[in-house]
Scaffold this active site. Structure first.
Site, PDB file in Angstrom:
ATOM      1  N   THR A 185       0.828  -1.212   0.000  1.00  0.00           N
ATOM      2  CA  THR A 185       0.000   0.000   0.000  1.00  0.00           C
ATOM      3  C   THR A 185       0.864   1.265   0.000  1.00  0.00           C
ATOM      4  O   THR A 185       0.367   2.337  -0.324  1.00  0.00           O
ATOM      5  CB  THR A 185      -0.900   0.055   1.256  1.00  0.00           C
ATOM      6  N   ASP A 186       2.139   1.133   0.369  1.00  0.00           N
ATOM      7  CA  ASP A 186       2.915   2.373   0.526  1.00  0.00           C
ATOM      8  C   ASP A 186       3.310   3.000  -0.815  1.00  0.00           C
ATOM      9  O   ASP A 186       3.463   4.210  -0.904  1.00  0.00           O
ATOM     10  CB  ASP A 186       4.104   2.224   1.491  1.00  0.00           C
TER      11      ASP A 186
ATOM     12  N   GLY B 106      19.052  -8.840   3.893  1.00  0.00           N
ATOM     13  CA  GLY B 106      18.264  -9.485   2.848  1.00  0.00           C
ATOM     14  C   GLY B 106      17.221 -10.465   3.368  1.00  0.00           C
ATOM     15  O   GLY B 106      16.720 -11.292   2.619  1.00  0.00           O
ATOM     16  N   ALA B 107      16.867 -10.380   4.659  1.00  0.00           N
ATOM     17  CA  ALA B 107      15.860 -11.289   5.228  1.00  0.00           C
ATOM     18  C   ALA B 107      14.494 -10.620   5.317  1.00  0.00           C
ATOM     19  O   ALA B 107      13.588 -11.104   5.989  1.00  0.00           O
ATOM     20  CB  ALA B 107      16.302 -11.770   6.609  1.00  0.00           C
TER      21      ALA B 107
ATOM     22  N   LEU C 269      13.892  -7.692   6.689  1.00  0.00           N
ATOM     23  CA  LEU C 269      13.739  -6.934   7.935  1.00  0.00           C
ATOM     24  C   LEU C 269      14.352  -5.540   7.813  1.00  0.00           C
ATOM     25  O   LEU C 269      14.461  -4.810   8.784  1.00  0.00           O
ATOM     26  CB  LEU C 269      14.368  -7.707   9.103  1.00  0.00           C
TER      27      LEU C 269
ATOM     28  N   SER D  86      17.506  -4.194   6.779  1.00  0.00           N
ATOM     29  CA  SER D  86      18.813  -3.800   7.318  1.00  0.00           C
ATOM     30  C   SER D  86      19.290  -2.512   6.661  1.00  0.00           C
ATOM     31  O   SER D  86      19.978  -1.698   7.296  1.00  0.00           O
ATOM     32  CB  SER D  86      19.838  -4.914   7.107  1.00  0.00           C
TER      33      SER D  86
ATOM     34  N   ASP E  30       9.988   1.759   5.623  1.00  0.00           N
ATOM     35  CA  ASP E  30      11.085   1.155   6.382  1.00  0.00           C
ATOM     36  C   ASP E  30      11.888   2.194   7.162  1.00  0.00           C
ATOM     37  O   ASP E  30      12.203   2.006   8.335  1.00  0.00           O
ATOM     38  CB  ASP E  30      12.031   0.396   5.439  1.00  0.00           C
TER      39      ASP E  30
ATOM     40  N   TYR F 163       6.863  -6.946  -9.167  1.00  0.00           N
ATOM     41  CA  TYR F 163       6.678  -5.654  -8.520  1.00  0.00           C
ATOM     42  C   TYR F 163       6.286  -4.604  -9.566  1.00  0.00           C
ATOM     43  O   TYR F 163       5.305  -3.864  -9.412  1.00  0.00           O
ATOM     44  CB  TYR F 163       8.012  -5.320  -7.872  1.00  0.00           C
TER      45      TYR F 163
HETATM   46  P1  ADP Z   1      17.379  -5.598   3.406  1.00  0.00           P
HETATM   47  O1  ADP Z   1      16.072  -6.200   3.073  1.00  0.00           O
HETATM   48  O2  ADP Z   1      18.041  -6.304   4.553  1.00  0.00           O
HETATM   49  O3  ADP Z   1      17.284  -4.122   3.596  1.00  0.00           O
HETATM   50  P2  ADP Z   1      18.902  -4.784   1.124  1.00  0.00           P
HETATM   51  O4  ADP Z   1      19.446  -5.516  -0.035  1.00  0.00           O
HETATM   52  O5  ADP Z   1      17.938  -3.674   0.874  1.00  0.00           O
HETATM   53  O6  ADP Z   1      18.320  -5.858   2.142  1.00  0.00           O
HETATM   54  O7  ADP Z   1      20.099  -4.132   1.935  1.00  0.00           O
HETATM   55  C1  ADP Z   1      21.210  -4.922   2.324  1.00  0.00           C
HETATM   56  C2  ADP Z   1      22.502  -4.160   2.031  1.00  0.00           C
HETATM   57  O8  ADP Z   1      22.637  -3.077   2.986  1.00  0.00           O
HETATM   58  C3  ADP Z   1      23.723  -5.011   2.238  1.00  0.00           C
HETATM   59  O9  ADP Z   1      24.041  -5.747   1.068  1.00  0.00           O
HETATM   60  C4  ADP Z   1      24.777  -3.949   2.550  1.00  0.00           C
HETATM   61  O10 ADP Z   1      25.220  -3.323   1.366  1.00  0.00           O
HETATM   62  C5  ADP Z   1      23.986  -2.933   3.344  1.00  0.00           C
HETATM   63  N1  ADP Z   1      24.103  -3.229   4.785  1.00  0.00           N
HETATM   64  C6  ADP Z   1      23.146  -3.663   5.639  1.00  0.00           C
HETATM   65  N2  ADP Z   1      23.647  -3.823   6.887  1.00  0.00           N
HETATM   66  C7  ADP Z   1      24.956  -3.469   6.829  1.00  0.00           C
HETATM   67  C8  ADP Z   1      26.035  -3.415   7.774  1.00  0.00           C
HETATM   68  N3  ADP Z   1      25.839  -3.763   9.057  1.00  0.00           N
HETATM   69  N4  ADP Z   1      27.244  -3.008   7.348  1.00  0.00           N
HETATM   70  C9  ADP Z   1      27.433  -2.634   6.052  1.00  0.00           C
HETATM   71  N5  ADP Z   1      26.465  -2.689   5.118  1.00  0.00           N
HETATM   72  C10 ADP Z   1      25.251  -3.090   5.488  1.00  0.00           C
HETATM   73 MG    MG Z   2      16.518  -2.810   2.102  1.00  0.00          MG
END
Ligand code: ADP
Ligand code: MG
Length: 383
Positions: A34-35, A118-119, A121, A123, A168, A218
């Site tokens: 929805t976003d 990449g899970a 969540l 990151s 996010d 998507y």
């Molecule tokens: P996600 O769904 O977890 O956001 P993304 O592919 O969007 O997956 O983002 C993951 C990318 O973000 C990693 O490949 C890396 O480049 C960067 N990243 C995430 N956490 C870290 C970290 N702790 N240190 C350095 N890079 C990170």
């Molecule tokens: Mg991401």
């Protein structure tokens, strides 16, 4: 998260007495897909975060070491050189801050994170938010939390090439402990709603699969519902976003829209309504009502938006078999793999994990991953 270790790694690389900051990952509870059309979402922050140890330096550059990547990058904002790998996330935030008139000091940063990459969540949003907060705090300024989120989103768009919505970064910057946040992705306003964490645990179950369809599907979905909006303007000339319609508005005219746009629009309209309703139910303490909307959201993502997959459907169907011990369960995130999120009665969590794990492995040949998370607070400095 081992902060002692983070501090000693900082000291080994850059010297003593860093300040510490954190920004969490997230899971979306309802309001899926929805976003992009600036509707409503209801995520919570998870109790895993990107942590940063940092201090101002007089080098004029931003040096960042990631313990997770086992790598160091150096960013010189005065030069035109561009980062390529994970340094893009840092560089994007720093350059956009500068462009917006913030003073960005030379600084040394060490990063450690327990948000799995990449899970599903987020990151990357946690990283952007943590770095944005760190750089502005080191400069002695205070950044508005919505602006902080927008800078993270722009970083994804302009420096990484991921055309994401605001959810996010928004939740990572603004989450409230113990609560989910209802976010209006158009006005960028939000409100916290309490989660029933005394009785239920939030269980995130990772299928550990990623089907190849994600990017193309998507774009297809987006094209489908945009086509739906265009056609709906025949009946609703002022329509801008699907959130402006109720499910009954749509039901009255949907036969004018060809499939699959009809089903896509039906999901987005109903999901916006469900998201608002889910927040209201949480506010009233109507947990069964909240859970019912999660199951409905899953069915809609499976049948109308068509972004689920066998593994996700399997997890949700097994969760159903727990009766009252599971309030609700649904796929979360983009789909075609990734995770489900379920509210499971505290005393049933162990049985939930073991039963589902065995059944899933028998069906698909590998175990799913489990994480139980408390709803955490948004980005902050750690004392
Ligand atoms: P996600 O769904 O977890 O956001 P993304 O592919 O969007 O997956 O983002 C993951 C990318 O973000 C990693 O490949 C890396 O480049 C960067 N990243 C995430 N956490 C870290 C970290 N702790 N240190 C350095 N890079 C990170
Ligand atoms: Mg991401």
């Amino acid at each position: 998260m081992n902060l002692e270790n983070l501090i000693s790694e900082f000291t080994a690389s850059f010297g003593a007495n860093p300040r510490l900051f954190r920004a969490p990952g997230r899971v979306n509870l309802i309001g899926e897909h929805t976003d992009h059309d600036l509707g409503y979402v209801l995520p919570m922050a998870i109790d895993r975060a990107v942590c940063v140890a940092a201090a101002v330096s007089d080098s004029g550059i931003i040096r960042v070491r990631s313990l997770n990547e086992d790598d160091t990058v150096a960013i010189d904002l005065r030069s035109d050189a561009r980062q390529t790998g994970w340094g893009r996330y840092i560089e994007g935030v720093a350059r956009i801050l500068m462009e917006k008139g913030y003073s960005v000091p030379g600084a040394d940063l060490v990063i450690d994170s327990d948000v799995p990459v990449g899970a599903g969540l987020s990151s990357s949003a946690a990283l952007e938010t943590a770095v944005g907060l760190t750089l502005t705090e080191l400069a002695g300024t205070t950044i508005d939390r919505v602006e902080l989120a927008r800078i993270g989103q722009r970083t994804e768009h302009e420096y990484v090439g991921v055309n994401c919505g605001i959810m996010d970064q928004y939740i990572s910057a603004n989450a409230v402990h113990g609560h989910a946040l209802l976010i209006d992705c158009l006005t960028l306003e939000s409100a916290p709603f309490p989660l029933p964490t005394d009785r239920y645990g939030v269980v995130i179950c990772d299928t550990r699969v990623k089907h190849d369809l994600v990017m193309s599907a998507y774009n297809d979905r987006r094209r489908d519902y945009e086509e739906g909006i265009r056609m709906l303007r025949g009946s609703f000339p002022d329509l801008r976003h699907l959130r402006e319609l109720t499910p009954s508005d749509l039901a009255g005219v949907e036969s004018e829209i060809p499939e699959p746009s009809r089903r896509r629009a039906r999901h987005v309209v109903a999901e916006n309504a469900r998201c608002l309703e889910a927040a209201r139910r949480l506010g009233e303490g109507d947990l069964a009502g909240f859970g019912a909307l999660m199951w409905e959201s899953h069915a809609s993502l499976r049948d109308d938006y068509e972004v689920s997959c066998q593994e996700l459907d399997f997890l949700v169907e097994r969760a159903r078999e727990f009766g009252d011990a599971v309030l609700g369960s649904r796929m979360t995130g983009g789909g075609f793999g990734g995770s489900t999120v379920s509210f499971v009665a505290r005393d049933s969590i162990e049985e939930f994990k073991s039963t589902i794990s065995i059944a899933f492995e028998r069906e698909f040949g590998h175990e799913p991953g489990f994480m139980v998370s408390e709803p955490a607070a948004g980005a902050c400095e750690i004392d």
